[in-house]
Enzyme design. Structure first.
Site, mmCIF file in Angstrom:
data_model
loop_
_atom_site.group_PDB
_atom_site.id
_atom_site.type_symbol
_atom_site.label_atom_id
_atom_site.label_comp_id
_atom_site.label_asym_id
_atom_site.label_seq_id
_atom_site.Cartn_x
_atom_site.Cartn_y
_atom_site.Cartn_z
ATOM 1 N N PHE A 90 0.825 -1.223 0.000
ATOM 2 C CA PHE A 90 0.000 0.000 0.000
ATOM 3 C C PHE A 90 0.849 1.260 0.000
ATOM 4 O O PHE A 90 0.395 2.309 -0.447
ATOM 5 C CB PHE A 90 -0.936 0.011 1.222
ATOM 6 C CG PHE A 90 -0.282 0.517 2.490
ATOM 7 C CD1 PHE A 90 -0.218 1.882 2.759
ATOM 8 C CD2 PHE A 90 0.295 -0.360 3.410
ATOM 9 C CE1 PHE A 90 0.395 2.351 3.912
ATOM 10 C CE2 PHE A 90 0.912 0.104 4.562
ATOM 11 C CZ PHE A 90 0.965 1.456 4.812
ATOM 12 N N LYS A 122 -1.049 -7.280 -9.158
ATOM 13 C CA LYS A 122 -2.039 -7.245 -8.074
ATOM 14 C C LYS A 122 -1.608 -6.182 -7.067
ATOM 15 O O LYS A 122 -0.714 -6.383 -6.266
ATOM 16 C CB LYS A 122 -2.146 -8.610 -7.368
ATOM 17 C CG LYS A 122 -3.413 -8.673 -6.536
ATOM 18 C CD LYS A 122 -3.288 -9.402 -5.237
ATOM 19 C CE LYS A 122 -2.646 -8.647 -4.141
ATOM 20 N NZ LYS A 122 -3.391 -7.488 -3.600
ATOM 21 N N GLU A 133 -4.882 -3.828 -1.684
ATOM 22 C CA GLU A 133 -6.335 -3.603 -1.582
ATOM 23 C C GLU A 133 -6.636 -2.214 -1.016
ATOM 24 O O GLU A 133 -7.755 -1.738 -1.087
ATOM 25 C CB GLU A 133 -7.004 -4.613 -0.624
ATOM 26 C CG GLU A 133 -6.698 -6.056 -0.837
ATOM 27 C CD GLU A 133 -5.449 -6.508 -0.112
ATOM 28 O OE1 GLU A 133 -4.361 -5.930 -0.321
ATOM 29 O OE2 GLU A 133 -5.538 -7.476 0.663
ATOM 30 N N CYS A 191 9.361 2.059 3.720
ATOM 31 C CA CYS A 191 10.257 0.957 4.085
ATOM 32 C C CYS A 191 11.672 1.460 4.320
ATOM 33 O O CYS A 191 12.496 0.754 4.868
ATOM 34 C CB CYS A 191 10.260 -0.093 2.994
ATOM 35 S SG CYS A 191 10.920 0.549 1.466
ATOM 36 N N GLU A 199 9.061 -4.098 13.272
ATOM 37 C CA GLU A 199 8.799 -2.900 12.459
ATOM 38 C C GLU A 199 7.518 -2.236 12.969
ATOM 39 O O GLU A 199 6.504 -2.906 13.116
ATOM 40 C CB GLU A 199 8.626 -3.322 10.996
ATOM 41 C CG GLU A 199 8.372 -2.164 10.057
ATOM 42 C CD GLU A 199 8.191 -2.615 8.604
ATOM 43 O OE1 GLU A 199 7.467 -3.606 8.369
ATOM 44 O OE2 GLU A 199 8.783 -1.970 7.713
#
Ligand code: NAD
Length: 498
Positions: A149, A173, A176, A281, A385
């Protein structure tokens, strides 16, 4: 209410699954749409379209592909704001940060435009009498891109642009949580003139990922996301005989030496820790201060700067950062702050309970900047994380002790050192067990013509993303040996030079 379906074979297609999931506007804290969750049949239709397109696309010249990529590049440059708005409204990163993301994605497309040069093979003439040898880079077939995302455009461009320019077709893909920008990219590629089926976008969840990682016609899988899913996708893809590059999570340390310029360092740290609400990240989530005096000076300077941060809805151009992506993620980050407190760390600035003054955003997923001191390597809140606007401070006495922290951490994505001492910087960059290192650069994300990839549990792969590593990942080498001379006699020993 918006609906986000699939983009298969050059057109929008309704899902056959009947399943969907809510998409949110994180600034408002309201549902803004529904994203379809693909059935196996939807994924199969996308793969079939890509496989059919591949039969022609594989034979187009790299120059022809690069020309289309140039048209796509022009569209991206022209519509940066449109894409950034779609990202910002679903992700929650500020509109300017989203535009920055699009620009970093564009870099990968620019790199892909060099395909005719990048795909040049090798040639050796006269390896033996009248014998030549040449190697070519051939496309693999259909490749899958499964993306997170937090970079709905930049990360996918590492995969979509480079894979397709190498002659592959892609089934992508997206996450979502922010499907709007990915579908727009698919539209742009058709507008640029790419044949239908070269890029297909399938929205979905585990069902789609499981199908992509087992489908016989998928030859390679590129994944970026959290470590447990990266490992799962890597193992599953390999079990089904596919190439896989799977990038995972991170815990990025900034080492601050006693001689560092505190003003520059804390400016860099502020943006790297709190920019994009820490949902990067490569965000710095741990500052390792060498010496108590260094830690005290960093905290004093940082505290003043944190108090001046502007947190607002994502479309505010003056905001330093916006909301977190979902309520669920906000709650997860808060639970880590609770954990750090219970573990005995010192909460210097507590972002829990933060609210915007404007009631319109009362339900937004906002969290204030959080600064936590006296963190130790044994704490669970350090080991995992967090992925939020939280910065942990660890105090150590020496560079060696500082270097052990990122080196021994489970993750090894990025790290940086701030110092005026070249020898210390070199010792650190040479020896630290981390894949991407910054020297007086807080977020050392490599340019598209270099390669991106962490070490240890931050990446499971044989090839990094983009740069020549990307070209290698998306192609296989064929080597031809040719002799144009008749009348050879039979040879029974292994051929040697003659
Ligand atoms: P995520 O792992 O939840 O999702 C990534 C992708 O995996 C999505 O497309 C999602 O639909 C799919 N997925 C989720 N759960 C799945 C399951 N159980 N089975 C199969 N597929 C599943 O990650 P995220 O929350 O979207 O992204 C944030 C994470 O990504 C952070 O950990 C961040 O560090 C990492 N990240 C890493 C890099 C890198 O290059 N190393 C870059 C960006 C983000």
């Amino acid at each position: 209410m918006q609906k986000f379906e699939h983009f298969i074979d050059g057109a929008y297609v309704d899902s056959t699954s009947g399943n969907s999931q809510a998409v949110f506007n994180p600034s408002l804290g309201v549902e803004s749409g529904q994203v379809a969750l693909a059935s196996i049949a939807d994924v199969d239709a996308a793969v079939a379209s890509a496989e059919a397109a591949f039969q022609t696309w594989r034979h187009t010249s790299p120059l022809a592909r690069a020309r289309l990529m140039n048209k796509f590049l022009a569209i991206l440059n022209e519509r940066k704001r449109e894409l950034a708005t779609l990202i910002s409204e679903q992700h929650g990163k500020t509109i300017l940060d989203a535009e920055g993301e699009v620009i970093r994605g564009i870099e990968a497309v620019e790199f892909a435009c060099a395909a005719p040069h990048l795909l040049k093979g090798e040639f050796s003439d006269n390896v033996s009498t009248a014998m030549d040898m040449y190697s070519m880079r051939k496309p693999l077939g259909v490749t899958a891109a499964i993306t997170p995302f937090n970079f709905p455009v930049m990360v996918p461009m590492w995969m979509v642009a480079i894979s397709t320019v190498c002659g592959n077709c892609v089934v992508w893909k997206p996450s979502e949580r922010d499907p709007a920008a990915p579908l727009k990219i698919a539209e742009y590629m058709i507008e640029a003139g790419f044949p239908k089926g070269v890029l297909n976008v399938v929205n979905g969840d585990k069902v789609a990922v499981d199908r992509l990682t087992e489908h016989d016609d998928i030859k390679a899988v590129s994944f970026v996301g959290s470590t447990p899913i990266a490992k799962y996708v890597y193992d599953r893809s390999h079990a089904h005989n596919k190439r896989c590059q799977a990038m995972g999570g991170a815990k990025n340390h900034m080492i601050i030496m006693p001689d560092a310029n505190i003003e520059n360092t804390t400016n860099a740290l502020l943006g790297a820790a709190y920019g994009s609400a820490g949902e990067r990240c490569m965000a710095i989530s741990v500052a390792v201060c060498v010496g108590d005096d260094t830690a005290d000076r960093v905290i004093a300077a940082l505290t003043l700067k944190i108090k001046n941060l502007t947190i607002n809805h994502s479309m505010d151009e003056k905001a330093d950062y916006g909301p977190l992506v979902t309520k669920q993620h906000l709650e997860k980050v808060i639970s880590y702050i609770d954990m750090a407190e219970k573990e005995g760390a010192t909460l210097l600035i507590d972002g829990r309970g933060f609210k915007l003054d404007d009631d319109k955003y009362a339900n937004g997923y906002f969290l204030g900047p959080t600064l936590i001191d006296n963190v130790t390597a044994e704490m669970q809140s350090y080991k995992e994380e967090i992925f939020g606007p939280t910065l942990q401070i660890i105090r150590v006495d020496t560079l060696e002790e500082a270097m052990r922290l990122p080196s021994e951490h489970e993750f090894g994505n990025g790290t940086s050192i701030f110092t005026e001492n070249g020898a210390a910087a070199r010792q650190f960059s040479d020896n630290v067990e981390v894949g991407m290192v910054g020297i007086n650069v807080p977020i050392p994300v490599p340019m598209a013509f270099h390669s991106f990839g962490g070490w240890k549990n931050s990446a499971f792969n044989e090839h990094n993303q983009h740069g020549m590593e990307g070209i290698r990942f998306y192609t296989k080498v064929k080597t031809v040996t040719s002799r144009w001379r008749g009348g050879e006699s039979a040879e029974f020993t292994i051929p040697t030079l003659s």
